[in-house]
Design an enzyme around this catalytic site. Structure first.
Site, PDB file in Angstrom:
ATOM      1  N   ASP B  47       0.833  -1.204   0.000  1.00 31.42           N
ATOM      2  CA  ASP B  47       0.000   0.000   0.000  1.00 31.42           C
ATOM      3  C   ASP B  47       0.866   1.252   0.000  1.00 31.42           C
ATOM      4  O   ASP B  47       0.733   2.105  -0.863  1.00 31.42           O
ATOM      5  CB  ASP B  47      -0.918   0.002   1.223  1.00 31.42           C
ATOM      6  CG  ASP B  47      -1.858  -1.192   1.228  1.00 31.42           C
ATOM      7  OD1 ASP B  47      -2.231  -1.645   0.130  1.00 31.42           O
ATOM      8  OD2 ASP B  47      -2.196  -1.677   2.315  1.00 31.42           O
ATOM      9  N   HIS B  70       5.670  21.043   5.431  1.00 29.30           N
ATOM     10  CA  HIS B  70       4.359  21.306   4.827  1.00 29.30           C
ATOM     11  C   HIS B  70       3.519  20.046   4.857  1.00 29.30           C
ATOM     12  O   HIS B  70       4.005  18.969   5.213  1.00 29.30           O
ATOM     13  CB  HIS B  70       4.503  21.851   3.403  1.00 29.30           C
ATOM     14  CG  HIS B  70       5.108  20.880   2.436  1.00 29.30           C
ATOM     15  ND1 HIS B  70       6.434  20.527   2.461  1.00 29.30           N
ATOM     16  CD2 HIS B  70       4.562  20.183   1.403  1.00 29.30           C
ATOM     17  CE1 HIS B  70       6.688  19.667   1.488  1.00 29.30           C
ATOM     18  NE2 HIS B  70       5.566  19.432   0.838  1.00 29.30           N
ATOM     19  N   HIS B  72       2.012  17.877   2.751  1.00 32.29           N
ATOM     20  CA  HIS B  72       1.826  16.828   1.741  1.00 32.29           C
ATOM     21  C   HIS B  72       2.157  15.449   2.312  1.00 32.29           C
ATOM     22  O   HIS B  72       2.990  15.317   3.198  1.00 32.29           O
ATOM     23  CB  HIS B  72       2.709  17.106   0.520  1.00 32.29           C
ATOM     24  CG  HIS B  72       2.133  18.130  -0.417  1.00 32.29           C
ATOM     25  ND1 HIS B  72       2.899  18.889  -1.265  1.00 32.29           N
ATOM     26  CD2 HIS B  72       0.846  18.510  -0.642  1.00 32.29           C
ATOM     27  CE1 HIS B  72       2.122  19.700  -1.976  1.00 32.29           C
ATOM     28  NE2 HIS B  72       0.875  19.486  -1.608  1.00 32.29           N
ATOM     29  N   ASP B  74       3.935  13.041   1.305  1.00 30.81           N
ATOM     30  CA  ASP B  74       5.325  12.567   1.320  1.00 30.81           C
ATOM     31  C   ASP B  74       6.152  13.305   2.375  1.00 30.81           C
ATOM     32  O   ASP B  74       7.364  13.082   2.461  1.00 30.81           O
ATOM     33  CB  ASP B  74       5.967  12.637  -0.075  1.00 30.81           C
ATOM     34  CG  ASP B  74       5.892  14.012  -0.704  1.00 30.81           C
ATOM     35  OD1 ASP B  74       5.009  14.802  -0.307  1.00 30.81           O
ATOM     36  OD2 ASP B  74       6.700  14.310  -1.595  1.00 30.81           O
ATOM     37  N   HIS B  75       5.495  14.129   3.175  1.00 33.30           N
ATOM     38  CA  HIS B  75       6.185  14.789   4.283  1.00 33.30           C
ATOM     39  C   HIS B  75       5.514  14.551   5.635  1.00 33.30           C
ATOM     40  O   HIS B  75       6.160  14.670   6.660  1.00 33.30           O
ATOM     41  CB  HIS B  75       6.330  16.286   3.989  1.00 33.30           C
ATOM     42  CG  HIS B  75       7.215  16.534   2.812  1.00 33.30           C
ATOM     43  ND1 HIS B  75       8.522  16.901   2.938  1.00 33.30           N
ATOM     44  CD2 HIS B  75       6.999  16.375   1.485  1.00 33.30           C
ATOM     45  CE1 HIS B  75       9.075  16.985   1.729  1.00 33.30           C
ATOM     46  NE2 HIS B  75       8.166  16.670   0.836  1.00 33.30           N
ATOM     47  N   HIS B 138       5.071  26.842  -2.634  1.00 32.23           N
ATOM     48  CA  HIS B 138       5.004  25.464  -3.136  1.00 32.23           C
ATOM     49  C   HIS B 138       3.565  25.292  -3.602  1.00 32.23           C
ATOM     50  O   HIS B 138       2.865  26.288  -3.793  1.00 32.23           O
ATOM     51  CB  HIS B 138       5.417  24.525  -1.990  1.00 32.23           C
ATOM     52  CG  HIS B 138       5.456  23.067  -2.334  1.00 32.23           C
ATOM     53  ND1 HIS B 138       6.042  22.595  -3.480  1.00 32.23           N
ATOM     54  CD2 HIS B 138       4.991  21.969  -1.666  1.00 32.23           C
ATOM     55  CE1 HIS B 138       5.924  21.267  -3.499  1.00 32.23           C
ATOM     56  NE2 HIS B 138       5.286  20.874  -2.417  1.00 32.23           N
ATOM     57  N   ASP B 160      10.159  21.716   0.310  1.00 29.81           N
ATOM     58  CA  ASP B 160       9.786  21.744  -1.105  1.00 29.81           C
ATOM     59  C   ASP B 160       9.488  23.197  -1.466  1.00 29.81           C
ATOM     60  O   ASP B 160       8.703  23.849  -0.775  1.00 29.81           O
ATOM     61  CB  ASP B 160       8.521  20.912  -1.350  1.00 29.81           C
ATOM     62  CG  ASP B 160       8.758  19.430  -1.205  1.00 29.81           C
ATOM     63  OD1 ASP B 160       9.852  19.042  -0.758  1.00 29.81           O
ATOM     64  OD2 ASP B 160       7.835  18.646  -1.512  1.00 29.81           O
ATOM     65  N   ASP B 192      15.871  21.079  -2.225  1.00 26.95           N
ATOM     66  CA  ASP B 192      14.946  20.318  -3.073  1.00 26.95           C
ATOM     67  C   ASP B 192      15.518  20.130  -4.486  1.00 26.95           C
ATOM     68  O   ASP B 192      15.875  21.096  -5.148  1.00 26.95           O
ATOM     69  CB  ASP B 192      13.632  21.127  -3.128  1.00 26.95           C
ATOM     70  CG  ASP B 192      12.540  20.523  -3.991  1.00 26.95           C
ATOM     71  OD1 ASP B 192      12.718  19.416  -4.523  1.00 26.95           O
ATOM     72  OD2 ASP B 192      11.482  21.181  -4.111  1.00 26.95           O
ATOM     73  N   HIS B 365       7.683  22.639  -7.724  1.00 25.46           N
ATOM     74  CA  HIS B 365       9.105  22.577  -7.383  1.00 25.46           C
ATOM     75  C   HIS B 365       9.943  23.471  -8.295  1.00 25.46           C
ATOM     76  O   HIS B 365       9.625  23.653  -9.471  1.00 25.46           O
ATOM     77  CB  HIS B 365       9.610  21.139  -7.504  1.00 25.46           C
ATOM     78  CG  HIS B 365       8.946  20.191  -6.561  1.00 25.46           C
ATOM     79  ND1 HIS B 365       9.406  19.963  -5.291  1.00 25.46           N
ATOM     80  CD2 HIS B 365       7.827  19.432  -6.702  1.00 25.46           C
ATOM     81  CE1 HIS B 365       8.616  19.086  -4.686  1.00 25.46           C
ATOM     82  NE2 HIS B 365       7.645  18.743  -5.517  1.00 25.46           N
ATOM     83  N   HIS B 387      15.680  15.369  -1.712  1.00 29.65           N
ATOM     84  CA  HIS B 387      14.364  15.287  -2.335  1.00 29.65           C
ATOM     85  C   HIS B 387      14.449  15.123  -3.850  1.00 29.65           C
ATOM     86  O   HIS B 387      14.164  16.050  -4.617  1.00 29.65           O
ATOM     87  CB  HIS B 387      13.531  16.518  -1.991  1.00 29.65           C
ATOM     88  CG  HIS B 387      12.054  16.218  -1.978  1.00 29.65           C
ATOM     89  ND1 HIS B 387      11.336  16.030  -3.130  1.00 29.65           N
ATOM     90  CD2 HIS B 387      11.195  16.042  -0.964  1.00 29.65           C
ATOM     91  CE1 HIS B 387      10.086  15.766  -2.825  1.00 29.65           C
ATOM     92  NE2 HIS B 387       9.970  15.762  -1.509  1.00 29.65           N
TER      93      HIS B 387
END
Lengths: 545, 545
Positions: B47, B70, B72, B74-75, B138, B160, B192, B365, B387
């Site tokens: 998953d 931030h 998102h 992935d953070h 961003h 980012d 980044d 980005h 990143h």
């Protein structure tokens, strides 16, 4: 006279390209191309996809010819399968014929198949059709489109094309012929839609030559170039620069070697013998004196570049100072694999160039301005966008309308949808049943979506099998044997399997429902138990002995 | 004083981004971000992937804070997992804190977790570190990078970012702060690298607003916009235009609704109540008066757009005249799925706009020129690209060298590789064992590559199980029971299974090898038989009773 010209695009997934076109009038049929498609990511385990030939099977006697536009896999790859079903000569230019011969040498094609060579500019009378192949530029030499004069009018099929004024083989597309068709009046244009969502004009192959020249001048060590095995013109460019900069050229990867050999024999690759060396010799030369052309530009793990990236090539290993070039776009769906391969090559110390950071590849297909030029050169009554996903065909239709073609004169249809044309109208007939055929190992068409869906489920959560011994009272004897694959780590799942065995025994104890067999009742109970414990739903199969 | 500052990028696959960074000095640790990664296509059934926290487990007491750049996935996506392991406050800006709260409300996180809000421009003293968050632009509001003053010097972590002068929230990046850091002297810049292979300057969010304005003015019917659930600024843009052009806005998809609700509550989304309607009401309004924001921009089959594409949405169906917008780039690996969804929507009659044919999305980005500006604004002694995949980090390093940073002052390392800095030198330590952790259903870390490889094999050719009853002389009794899934079409394989049963009986007859068990001998024979017949290699498992 009520007979109409029928055009049937065959052989895709609906949305992925058009790899075969049937042109039918009365009892005469021409086939244009017979290519393969690559499976989408949810077609698990499928090797390739070929068009569904069902439509042709009761019309075999009508087929007069298979006309081939060029030698790429998505246009010739299904010929071995098609030619098992039908008897008709294949018409192709010399290089394309050579590539077809390489392909048909596969053991699957045992019958003698007639291949008739033609040149762009020839006029071929095939039954009641007059076929006029015209030269187009693409990413492989010796490509043609076809003008086909039929009883209802002239239709023009572009093949895959771009309007490259400075192609690698210095043979620009035949603008004059297209204009001449136009002066005769073109009923319908069937045109390549691949890049319909790209604005502007596709860069010339010349751009690649310039980028390669920079690269050859500056690379501090070996140069290793990955591209498609059929990209003959790229091999020629590399050879020319190897000569210019004092390097030797090794070609590796079985399919690329075979294609290069054939293309040299036929004169489509002009490389002096002394320039070509074997890979075994290349690794012994000073690094500044070596260029290697290789397969694997799509990140295929078993091709040369995939093996180099993982350090699994027998004769060659990537070293600091090597410059690796990916001279190809990733085919949609391959991006992740390609970029992973690029990262692996960086990790081994290579400098890697790819299209994002240097113009080392250009598309072989026309962009929007070229598509408009094609329409305005040919000035057809009807526009039939082909060769693209539905989103491309739709966009191509928008371009056609912008150039003044009426919406009802443009047919955006997917594969398997016959069109009928007389001189004045274009009708869209109901879609044919069927669609495409999966090839998996030795099986052609035997594997369908139910099997693929089982694979999908297996790939997500694996499989659990249980063998349960029972006595005549349906009581469980001993401990059920449970085997799982792709579900849990066997070393860390003792508790889970113990619990599963208990769930099986309990299910047998409470079993009272004679409407479903005992094994199904146990399967239900076992599935529920496993989902409750893991949140996952493996395929569960129980055998009661 | 021998203590050095240690920086450990954690939590990727090596090549996919850096979702977590550990900053360690003596016995104090700061963590920056804790994000998830999405599985690559060969990580079947997985998953999500989370960073491997092993490095931190014996240092839990040292962790002073988790700083979040931030909101998102992935953070912040791995925070629920991380916070089960450690006890430390989370520091975030208000919107990010709101998104974290939404995330932590999941049942997995039962402990009380302290979330401390800060504003860009604050100065936070955390242990011996002085942390100065600075505003960056961003694709989500309220983003920051961090200046962190440590005993060995000032380090700057960009988060980012892009240098958008006209961002959707009208809050441009804090150039002054970066310049001020520079005047103090920056030891290391962690920046980044996502778009390091894109030349030029990333277009502003303003470009999207212009494209949307055209769209809202011209769309003949409903407008349905798919984007990321967290792309708050896109929701604001759609709401503003809905107001301007007299449309009502419906938001659909659970995660987007939750985020929008929270962002409105916190004041990051400014939408009057009368403008927002429920989807059930939207379908009853005149089509020109409706905008729908939806999830599913990556083609996820279970999200709104995926269900619309397949005609499986409960309340809404695509109709001729609808304009569908994909306001997102496909995440690498998702291209095929996204384009398939787009084709399906076209097939249902919608006009579909996506980035290739209209500027309805821009990257969040920095591109190369912005990356150069960042380096020249900050003027660090050491550059640490973060990143990005390795190819991006390498490219970022090239940019750094072009701007005069010495090669030995740039560290291109992959996740799990600790770096040590004193004021003068940068050391790269050996890579830590471990790497990343698979999450599959309820299992976190229990599933590894062996299970995934079994799934790969199952997905390619399926599985064949056989149950063979034998007597005490190891002779087969009765007919072996053979079950296959994902291997052959059961209705067309009677001959094959009959032959397989015969192969099993023969194998048992010739069995004489006491060094391997009977079931393995039968498995070998059965595998060989099946490969000879089909050219495929399913997983084969035999149970001998």
């Amino acid at each position: 006279m009520t007979t109409k010209l029928r055009i049937v695009p065959l052989g895709g997934l609906g949305e992925i390209g058009k790899n075969m076109t049937v042109i039918e009038y009365d009892d005469e049929i021409l086939i244009i191309d017979a290519g393969i498609m690559f499976p989408e990511s949810d077609m698990l385990g499928i090797d390739i996809i070929i068009p569904d030939f069902t439509y042709l099977l009761d019309k075999k006697d009508k087929i007069k010819a298979v006309l081939v536009t060029h030698g790429h896999e998505d246009h010739i790859g299904a010929l071995p399968h098609l030619m098992e079903q039908i008897h008709a000569p294949i018409y192709a230019t010399p290089l394309t014929a050579g590539l077809i011969e390489v392909k048909l040498r596969q053991p699957r094609s045992s019958q003698a198949i007639e291949i008739i060579e033609f040149q762009a500019g020839d006029v071929l009378q095939i039954g009641l059709f007059t076929v006029e192949p015209f030269h187009v530029a693409h990413s492989i030499p010796d490509c043609v489109g076809f003008g086909i004069t039929t009883p209802v009018g002239l239709i023009v099929h572009t093949g895959d094309y771009k309007f490259d004024h400075t192609p690698a083989d210095s043979w620009p597309p035949d603008f004059a012929k297209l204009a001449e068709f136009s002066s005769r009046g073109v009923l319908a244009l069937l045109a390549d839609s691949t890049n319909a969502d790209r604005a502007g004009w596709t860069p010339s192959e010349m751009v690649v030559l310039d980028a390669f020249d920079d690269l050859f001048r500056e690379a501090p060590g070996r140069i290793i170039i990955a591209t498609f095995a059929s990209l003959i013109s790229r091999i020629q460019q590399a050879a020319d620069l190897a000569q210019k900069y004092g390097r030797k050229l090794a070609i590796t990867g079985r399919s690329m070697r075979e294609n290069a050999k054939m293309a040299r024999r036929l004169g489509y690759l002009d490389i002096p013998d002394y320039l070509i060396i074997e890979l075994e010799d290349a690794v012994r030369l000073p690094k500044k004196e070596v260029v290697i052309m290789a397969t694997g530009s799509q990140g295929e793990p078993s091709a040369v570049m995939g093996r180099l990236a993982r350090g699994r090539h027998r004769n060659l290993s990537i070293e600091e100072g090597d410059t690796v070039v990916f001279s190809a776009y990733p085919i949609p769906g391959n991006e992740e694999t390609v970029f992973r391969t690029i990262n692996q090559l960086f990790r081994r110390g290579a400098n890697v160039l790819y299209e994002r950071i240097a113009p080392v590849h250009v598309s072989g297909h026309a962009s929007q301005e070229e598509m408009k030029l094609m329409i305005n050169l040919v000035r057809p009554t009807f526009l039939i966008p082909i060769h693209g996903e539905l989103r491309h065909l739709k966009r191509h239709a928008v371009l056609g309308r912008e150039l003044g073609i009426a919406a009802e004169h443009i047919a955006v249809v997917e594969n398997g949808t016959p069109l009928e044309l007389d001189g004045e109208s274009l009708d869209i007939l109901p879609r044919l049943p069927g669609g495409y055929v999966f090839v998996d190992g030795a099986s052609v068409g035997e594997i369908g979506w139910p099997v693929v869906r089982d694979r999908e489920r297996l790939s997500q959560s694996g499989v659990v099998f249980a063998v349960v011994a029972t006595n005549s009272q349906k009581q469980v004897i001993g401990r059920p044997e449970i085997i799982s694959r792709g579900f849990v780590n066997p070393n860390e799942s003792d508790d889970l399997l113990h619990g599963a065995a208990e769930a099986i025994v309990r299910a047998a104890e409470v079993y009272a429902n004679s409407t479903s067999p005992l094994n199904e009742a146990i399967e239900d109970a076992l599935s529920r138990y496993l989902y409750a414990e893991t949140g996952r739903r493996p395929l569960v199969h129980v055998v009661v002995k």
